[in-house]
Design a protein around this motif. Sequence first.
Motif, PDB file in Angstrom:
ATOM      1  N   TYR A  67       1.456   7.729   3.123  1.00 21.40           N
ATOM      2  CA  TYR A  67       0.632   6.794   3.888  1.00 21.40           C
ATOM      3  C   TYR A  67       1.392   6.274   5.102  1.00 21.40           C
ATOM      4  O   TYR A  67       0.870   6.287   6.234  1.00 21.40           O
ATOM      5  CB  TYR A  67       0.205   5.632   2.992  1.00 21.40           C
ATOM      6  CG  TYR A  67      -0.404   4.468   3.738  1.00 21.40           C
ATOM      7  CD1 TYR A  67      -1.669   4.578   4.315  1.00 21.40           C
ATOM      8  CD2 TYR A  67       0.290   3.268   3.890  1.00 21.40           C
ATOM      9  CE1 TYR A  67      -2.228   3.524   5.015  1.00 21.40           C
ATOM     10  CE2 TYR A  67      -0.262   2.207   4.571  1.00 21.40           C
ATOM     11  CZ  TYR A  67      -1.516   2.336   5.136  1.00 21.40           C
ATOM     12  OH  TYR A  67      -2.064   1.283   5.845  1.00 21.40           O
ATOM     13  N   ILE A 328      -6.413   7.982   4.357  1.00 19.71           N
ATOM     14  CA  ILE A 328      -7.353   7.499   3.335  1.00 19.71           C
ATOM     15  C   ILE A 328      -7.579   8.571   2.274  1.00 19.71           C
ATOM     16  O   ILE A 328      -7.608   8.285   1.066  1.00 19.71           O
ATOM     17  CB  ILE A 328      -8.685   7.081   3.989  1.00 19.71           C
ATOM     18  CG1 ILE A 328      -8.493   5.807   4.810  1.00 19.71           C
ATOM     19  CG2 ILE A 328      -9.752   6.838   2.923  1.00 19.71           C
ATOM     20  CD1 ILE A 328      -9.752   5.300   5.455  1.00 19.71           C
ATOM     21  N   LEU A 331      -4.443   8.795   0.001  1.00 18.07           N
ATOM     22  CA  LEU A 331      -4.405   7.684  -0.953  1.00 18.07           C
ATOM     23  C   LEU A 331      -5.438   7.881  -2.059  1.00 18.07           C
ATOM     24  O   LEU A 331      -5.147   7.668  -3.247  1.00 18.07           O
ATOM     25  CB  LEU A 331      -4.659   6.361  -0.233  1.00 18.07           C
ATOM     26  CG  LEU A 331      -3.515   5.798   0.615  1.00 18.07           C
ATOM     27  CD1 LEU A 331      -3.988   4.567   1.387  1.00 18.07           C
ATOM     28  CD2 LEU A 331      -2.314   5.445  -0.244  1.00 18.07           C
ATOM     29  N   ALA A 347      -5.491  -0.101  -6.931  1.00 19.05           N
ATOM     30  CA  ALA A 347      -5.426   0.767  -5.755  1.00 19.05           C
ATOM     31  C   ALA A 347      -6.798   1.348  -5.424  1.00 19.05           C
ATOM     32  O   ALA A 347      -7.203   1.386  -4.263  1.00 19.05           O
ATOM     33  CB  ALA A 347      -4.414   1.878  -5.984  1.00 19.05           C
ATOM     34  N   ILE A 351      -8.849   0.878  -1.907  1.00 20.14           N
ATOM     35  CA  ILE A 351      -9.251   2.057  -1.125  1.00 20.14           C
ATOM     36  C   ILE A 351     -10.766   2.095  -0.971  1.00 20.14           C
ATOM     37  O   ILE A 351     -11.291   2.344   0.127  1.00 20.14           O
ATOM     38  CB  ILE A 351      -8.734   3.339  -1.800  1.00 20.14           C
ATOM     39  CG1 ILE A 351      -7.207   3.354  -1.826  1.00 20.14           C
ATOM     40  CG2 ILE A 351      -9.254   4.582  -1.070  1.00 20.14           C
ATOM     41  CD1 ILE A 351      -6.618   4.418  -2.737  1.00 20.14           C
ATOM     42  N   CYS A 354     -11.924  -0.698   1.505  1.00 19.52           N
ATOM     43  CA  CYS A 354     -11.626  -0.393   2.911  1.00 19.52           C
ATOM     44  C   CYS A 354     -12.494   0.745   3.425  1.00 19.52           C
ATOM     45  O   CYS A 354     -12.937   0.723   4.580  1.00 19.52           O
ATOM     46  CB  CYS A 354     -10.151  -0.042   3.065  1.00 19.52           C
ATOM     47  SG  CYS A 354      -9.040  -1.438   2.809  1.00 19.52           S
ATOM     48  N   SER A 358     -15.145   0.091   6.457  1.00 16.87           N
ATOM     49  CA  SER A 358     -14.841   0.741   7.737  1.00 16.87           C
ATOM     50  C   SER A 358     -16.098   1.089   8.523  1.00 16.87           C
ATOM     51  O   SER A 358     -16.031   1.295   9.735  1.00 16.87           O
ATOM     52  CB  SER A 358     -14.018   2.011   7.491  1.00 16.87           C
ATOM     53  OG  SER A 358     -14.788   2.996   6.812  1.00 16.87           O
ATOM     54  N   LEU A 364      -8.843  -0.018  11.190  1.00 15.54           N
ATOM     55  CA  LEU A 364      -8.021   1.006  10.560  1.00 15.54           C
ATOM     56  C   LEU A 364      -7.037   1.661  11.526  1.00 15.54           C
ATOM     57  O   LEU A 364      -6.176   2.422  11.089  1.00 15.54           O
ATOM     58  CB  LEU A 364      -8.906   2.086   9.930  1.00 15.54           C
ATOM     59  CG  LEU A 364      -9.666   1.688   8.666  1.00 15.54           C
ATOM     60  CD1 LEU A 364     -10.480   2.853   8.137  1.00 15.54           C
ATOM     61  CD2 LEU A 364      -8.706   1.187   7.593  1.00 15.54           C
ATOM     62  N   TYR A 370      -6.833  -4.588   6.971  1.00 14.20           N
ATOM     63  CA  TYR A 370      -7.208  -3.350   6.295  1.00 14.20           C
ATOM     64  C   TYR A 370      -5.998  -2.452   6.085  1.00 14.20           C
ATOM     65  O   TYR A 370      -5.847  -1.818   5.029  1.00 14.20           O
ATOM     66  CB  TYR A 370      -8.293  -2.624   7.094  1.00 14.20           C
ATOM     67  CG  TYR A 370      -9.616  -3.351   7.074  1.00 14.20           C
ATOM     68  CD1 TYR A 370     -10.396  -3.368   5.925  1.00 14.20           C
ATOM     69  CD2 TYR A 370     -10.065  -4.054   8.184  1.00 14.20           C
ATOM     70  CE1 TYR A 370     -11.602  -4.047   5.888  1.00 14.20           C
ATOM     71  CE2 TYR A 370     -11.266  -4.737   8.159  1.00 14.20           C
ATOM     72  CZ  TYR A 370     -12.030  -4.732   7.005  1.00 14.20           C
ATOM     73  OH  TYR A 370     -13.209  -5.426   6.958  1.00 14.20           O
ATOM     74  N   HIS A 373      -4.141  -3.940   3.209  1.00 14.38           N
ATOM     75  CA  HIS A 373      -4.779  -3.606   1.929  1.00 14.38           C
ATOM     76  C   HIS A 373      -4.386  -2.195   1.490  1.00 14.38           C
ATOM     77  O   HIS A 373      -4.066  -1.961   0.323  1.00 14.38           O
ATOM     78  CB  HIS A 373      -6.303  -3.687   2.045  1.00 14.38           C
ATOM     79  CG  HIS A 373      -6.830  -5.041   2.428  1.00 14.38           C
ATOM     80  ND1 HIS A 373      -6.177  -6.208   2.139  1.00 14.38           N
ATOM     81  CD2 HIS A 373      -7.971  -5.399   3.093  1.00 14.38           C
ATOM     82  CE1 HIS A 373      -6.876  -7.237   2.600  1.00 14.38           C
ATOM     83  NE2 HIS A 373      -7.958  -6.762   3.177  1.00 14.38           N
ATOM     84  N   LEU A 374      -4.409  -1.258   2.428  1.00 12.61           N
ATOM     85  CA  LEU A 374      -4.063   0.119   2.087  1.00 12.61           C
ATOM     86  C   LEU A 374      -2.577   0.261   1.811  1.00 12.61           C
ATOM     87  O   LEU A 374      -2.168   1.088   0.980  1.00 12.61           O
ATOM     88  CB  LEU A 374      -4.492   1.053   3.219  1.00 12.61           C
ATOM     89  CG  LEU A 374      -6.010   1.178   3.427  1.00 12.61           C
ATOM     90  CD1 LEU A 374      -6.321   2.073   4.612  1.00 12.61           C
ATOM     91  CD2 LEU A 374      -6.692   1.713   2.162  1.00 12.61           C
ATOM     92  N   ALA A 377      -2.223  -0.691  -1.655  1.00  9.70           N
ATOM     93  CA  ALA A 377      -2.636   0.423  -2.508  1.00  9.70           C
ATOM     94  C   ALA A 377      -1.532   1.469  -2.607  1.00  9.70           C
ATOM     95  O   ALA A 377      -1.267   2.015  -3.684  1.00  9.70           O
ATOM     96  CB  ALA A 377      -3.922   1.050  -1.958  1.00  9.70           C
TER      97      ALA A 377
END
Length: 409
Positions: A67, A328, A331, A347, A351, A354, A358, A364, A370, A373-374, A377
């Motif tokens: 990521y 994305i 993940l 997680a 995901i 988000c 989106s 993003l 966001y 948050h990822l 995750a």
Amino acid sequence: MNEERTPKTVGTVWGLLILNTLGSTGAETIVPLPRSLIQMVTMGALVAAFVLALAVNLRLRVRPNAYLFLLTLLLVPSLLSSADLGSGFGALFRCARLALFIGTLWLLSRWWDGGLTFVRHHIRMYFAVLASVAAGAVISPGAALPDLYGGRLVGALWPLTPPQIGQYAAVIIGLTVLLVLGGRTDRGSAALVAVPSLILLALTHTRTATLGMLAGLLLAIGSLVLTSSAARRFFAWTVLCAAVAAVGFSSWLQSWFLRGQSQENFASLTGRQKVWDALLAAPRSTSEYLFGAGLGDKSYGGLPIDNSWLAVFQEQGMTGVVLVAAFIAVLGAVALLRPPSLARACALFLIGYCALASYTEAGLGDASPYLLHLALAASLLATPAADTSPAPQAPRRRVPGWARRTEVT
């Protein structure tokens, strides 16, 4: 690596990153705050976060992470499109901010071990933000529920918009519910966080946050159903309550969901569709198509884009869109391949949230909640690091002289 071995400074760094992503524009506050002052605070928070992360990780130990690697690659189209200054010096400033943001995450990756440490930091900091929103509503209800936003809840102490507040509330509600189902917190403590957050979410009338929370929880709890009896019970009760609400409160739910808008306005996603159509119809050079027009304020023609994919396409081109889709997808794939666990469920929730948000929210492609948050995750999906510290040696046993074997010649 467990929570006890994670330095407390790491939690401070995470909180400063959250402070940086709160933004500098929004509703009018009780005490007017100059935008320059707010930007100074948010940018100062990012610089402080990087310095603290560097201080606690002086040896620059980082963990390989797909990521963060793809997020770092996103800097390439950002810099290429911003270097010609077509979007002004602000684009280069945003690139520097994004680079510092990503660098701080790399420094924190040393402590990404699949544990719930960063989940707790996430909940605590965002709950503190929501506490400031609630305090503003108590101090000045008129400023917190202004007519300009249709009576929706805004930040009266710090300029936060209804979508921002809804996002923060939805995320910590979802994570708190999952911690309860996983037995990592008691119901009383969870209620103190989730119930006020749910009230604030309802006052924001934010459809994206509500749907994202429900979809994310459905995905996360679904991953626990086969291994957790608590998840199965919660899922059954949720379905039952949803059915009752759909029958008994359908008119109220419809009224809340429409927010007094006409069917035509609702169908065009509150006017977003017109901005999206104009953005897609605009002529572009090959360079703009591939790398975008440079990092901006996520608007087109003076109106907010409110779509992460189109905002990335506008500012970082198709290269940026591919990279965002890639991290994305990576993940999501890693989460689905992991065995069922509470960390995996958290997680999946983040995901899923988000991904759904989106469509009607931007963020993003630039330093934003966001991406945090990822990042959370990604930390939950990381495998525990091997403990390379030497094992303690047992003390040598002293053998009495009379017990030693002697060689007989």
